[in-house]
Design an enzyme around this catalytic site. Structure first.
Site, PDB file in Angstrom:
ATOM      1  N   ASP A 120       0.810  -1.229   0.000  1.00 23.01           N
ATOM      2  CA  ASP A 120       0.000   0.000   0.000  1.00 23.01           C
ATOM      3  C   ASP A 120       0.841   1.276   0.000  1.00 23.01           C
ATOM      4  OD1 ASP A 120       0.804  -0.035   2.721  1.00 23.01           O
ATOM      5  OD2 ASP A 120      -1.149   0.647   3.448  1.00 23.01           O
ATOM      6  N   ASN A 169       7.634  -9.669   4.056  1.00 24.02           N
ATOM      7  CA  ASN A 169       6.390  -9.268   4.714  1.00 24.02           C
ATOM      8  C   ASN A 169       5.196  -9.825   3.959  1.00 24.02           C
ATOM      9  OD1 ASN A 169       4.917  -7.427   6.685  1.00 24.02           O
ATOM     10  ND2 ASN A 169       4.063  -6.745   4.738  1.00 24.02           N
ATOM     11  N   GLU A 170       4.360 -10.554   4.692  1.00 26.75           N
ATOM     12  CA  GLU A 170       3.078 -11.039   4.188  1.00 26.75           C
ATOM     13  C   GLU A 170       3.146 -11.753   2.837  1.00 26.75           C
ATOM     14  OE1 GLU A 170      -0.012  -8.054   4.472  1.00 26.75           O
ATOM     15  OE2 GLU A 170      -0.045  -8.257   6.653  1.00 26.75           O
ATOM     16  N   TYR A 226      -5.494  -7.952  11.713  1.00 26.02           N
ATOM     17  CA  TYR A 226      -6.330  -6.737  11.753  1.00 26.02           C
ATOM     18  C   TYR A 226      -7.739  -7.058  12.255  1.00 26.02           C
ATOM     19  CZ  TYR A 226      -2.451  -4.250   9.811  1.00 26.02           C
ATOM     20  OH  TYR A 226      -1.214  -3.681   9.662  1.00 26.02           O
ATOM     21  N   TYR A 254     -10.004  -4.800   9.518  1.00 24.32           N
ATOM     22  CA  TYR A 254     -10.494  -5.379   8.248  1.00 24.32           C
ATOM     23  C   TYR A 254     -11.478  -6.522   8.501  1.00 24.32           C
ATOM     24  CZ  TYR A 254      -6.649  -2.810   6.063  1.00 24.32           C
ATOM     25  OH  TYR A 254      -5.794  -1.819   5.647  1.00 24.32           O
ATOM     26  N   GLU A 281       2.194  -6.669  13.374  1.00 23.81           N
ATOM     27  CA  GLU A 281       1.311  -5.574  12.950  1.00 23.81           C
ATOM     28  C   GLU A 281      -0.051  -5.761  13.585  1.00 23.81           C
ATOM     29  OE1 GLU A 281       0.865  -4.800   8.723  1.00 23.81           O
ATOM     30  OE2 GLU A 281       3.030  -4.980   8.371  1.00 23.81           O
TER      31      GLU A 281
END
Ligand code: BDP
Length: 573
Positions: free
Chosen positions: A153, A393-394, A449, A453, A485
């Site tokens: 993002d 990451n992810e 999240y 989310y 996170e």
């Protein structure tokens, strides 16, 4: 790669300031634009064509070689050209490099002479493709204009983000230093030289007093002062080649290990408090800025944070040097963000494509990823603040092909550095039941999240999901687990008496809910809130002028959650 440092045998000229600038296929000496270095170029100009440019951009200036350098070898070093760079001395190409967050250099001795001037041109390319790290896709729109898409993002800032140096080194010189330490003061080192030459090693304490001399790759410090979180004591390893060179490498005496479900620094359990950060400020974009460096570390101290992750790329070396000196603990991450095509289909509704395949992320992507890991470890191996490598990451660690993709990379990282644990940040879709790679790593770092989310605005349901999720990882893997996170977008100044997403109260309540769960969790070794500060993102309906999950605004003012965190974290220390 050694950082240029001033010593009795080495000098540097920092080439920061204003350079001639243009976008396009070649440098244009007639351009009237000037760009600041270091800075991203995107936000400097009031011109959308430059901001949205996809391709090469050019920086150019005249450089005079210092008069006294006639006996030396002369190098140009670029600390970061995001994401690829080309360097020309007058009209000669002297260096090319791919990877936007690690340095590269060129020996230009044969092309320049002491006391005279040359034209230095640096091309910077911002294109992300399926074989770059981070990856992306370029399309051409109906008007023939290139458009860049990517799976992360944060905004794809580009330019010369860090300093450019002209530096001199002796003909016979030290070319690399690696230092490893034990708590009893044993210092093991290896030193590479440009040609075979005997190297003398002295260890100096913080005050510059000699405390040990080296022989056969070992030196012993009596009663060493340890490098500790919150107390960054540094020694200097001085490597010299008699009559030729002296290089000074700072280091700390400390150990890092993982035992069962604990993370140990100097043999003592360490609990991470802090953030995932970004290199991101108004106008400068991703350009390094010493004022923000100092201020951000002041805010980390104010809020009681002991650590941060360099999400989602290696940060400027100045940042790690500062962390070394001030005892802030760092999880150092490669730029491998976005190896996950399910995220794109989740956001756009496009049919999912497999992430790991010859047509998507295959051998070429992995080779670029291996290079990113190699360059990260080569640059940062001597920083005591760096306690763990985050390889990605992810990624789509739940998809077929993930294990085949990551197993060789984990092996590579362990070969390059056997002293630091490895981790990666796990995406929401990867669960204890379907993740295919967590057992290869030492610490499980999860990005979640719940309450944002998923279960948006419903913290009671979010609390149950989070607790079950954490328990699942401990049960299956029995490794230390941290939250890398968790966060909620928050518009500074928006308030409510109810738990309404985007308000300052909701962010604070969201964090408080997580902290209740963490305090009950087993094997839990730390909490990194997403994010330290609001940051710029690409366009999209999911963001309003950027990602607002900062605990501080983009100009570093605290939201209500910052005060909550301060109460929690400062009471721990
Ligand atoms: C995670 C990413 C992070 C994003 C964050 C978010 O790791 O880079 O900024 O989500 O959506 O998936 O805020």
């Amino acid at each position: 790669m050694l950082k240029p440092r001033p010593t009795a045998t080495r000098e540097q000229v920092r080439l920061d300031g204003l350079w001639r600038f243009n976008t396009g296929d070649a440098a244009d000496t007639a351009t009237t634009l000037e760009a600041a270095v270091p800075a991203s170029y995107n936000d400097l100009f009031a011109d959308a064509k430059i901001r949205d440019h996809v391709g090469w951009a050019w920086y150019q200036r005249a450089v005079r070689v210092p008069r006294g350098w006639s006996e030396d070898r002369i190098f140009v070093r670029v600390d970061a050209a995001t994401h690829a760079g080309k360097v020309y001395v007058d009209d000669t190409l002297v260096a090319e490099h791919v990877g936007g967050y690690t340095p590269f250099e060129a020996d230009i001795t044969d092309l320049v002479s002491a006391g005279s001037e040359f034209r230095l041109t640096i091309g910077v390319n911002n294109e992300l493709t399926e074989t770059t790290i981070p990856p992306g896709t370029i399309t051409v729109d109906a008007g023939g204009r290139k458009r860049q898409q990517y799976q992360h993002d944060f905004y794809n800032y580009a330019g010369l983000h860090r300093s450019v140096w002209l530096h001199s080194v002796p003909q016979v010189r030290v070319t690399d230093v690696t230092v490893e330490t034990e708590l009893d003061g044993t210092v093991r080192y290896s030193i590479a030289t440009s040609s075979p030459a005997p190297v003398q090693v002295r260890i100096l304490d913080h005050a510059g007093e000699l405390v040990a001399t080296g022989a056969d790759g070992v030196a012993r410090i009596d009663n060493p002062t340890l490098w500790k979180p919150g107390a960054g004591y540094l020694y200097t390893l001085e490597a010299s080649i008699d009559g030729h060179d002296v290089y000074e490498q700072p280091f700390g005496v400390r150990t890092v290990s993982v035992s069962a479900t604990q993370f140990l620094i100097n043999g003592e359990p360490f609990y991470f408090t802090g953030f995932g950060k970004h290199e991101d400020t108004p106008v400068r974009g991703k350009g390094h800025d010493d004022a923000y460096l100092v201020h951000d570390f002041q805010l980390l101290d104010w809020v009681g944070a002991n650590s941060f992750r360099t999400s989602h790329y290696p940060y400027a070396e100045e940042v790690l040097d500062f962390a070394d000196r001030h005892g802030i603990v760092v999880i150092d991450e490669t730029a491998a963000v976005g190896l996950n095509l399910a995220v794109v289909s989740g956001l756009t509704g496009a049919p999912p494509r497999p992430t790991f395949s010859p047509e998507t992320f295959g051998d070429d992507t992995r080779a670029a990823h291996a290079q990113a890991i190699t360059e990260l470890i080569a640059r940062d191996k001597n920083h005591p603040s760096v306690v763990m490598w985050s390889l990605t990451n992810e990624p789509a660690s739940n998809e077929d092909g993930a294990r085949e993709y990551f197993e060789p990379l984990v092996k590579l990282a362990r070969t390059l550095d056997a002293t630091r644990p490895l981790t990666y940040s796990v995406v929401m879709f990867a669960t204890p039941a379907n993740d295919k790679i967590a057992d290869l790593f030492d610490v499980i770092s999860i990005n979640r999240y719940y309450g944002w989310y998923v279960a948006t605005g419903d913290l009671a349901t979010a609390e149950q999901y989070l607790e079950a999720d954490l328990r699942g990882w401990v049960q299956r893997f029995g490794k230390p687990i941290m939250m890398s996170e968790y966060g909620a977008d928050t518009q500074a100044g928006l308030h409510s008496v109810w738990d309404i997403p985007w308000t300052e109260e909701y962010q604070a309540d969201f964090l408080a809910m997580h902290h209740r769960v963490f305090d009950r969790a087993e094997a839990f070794i730390g909490e990194h809130v997403w994010n330290f500060a609001d940051f710029q993102t690409s366009h999209g309906i999911h963001r309003v002028d950027g990602n607002k999950k900062g605990v501080f605004t983009r100009d570093r003012r605290p939201k209500a959650a910052a005060h909550e965190l301060r109460r929690r974290w400062r009471s721990r220390s």
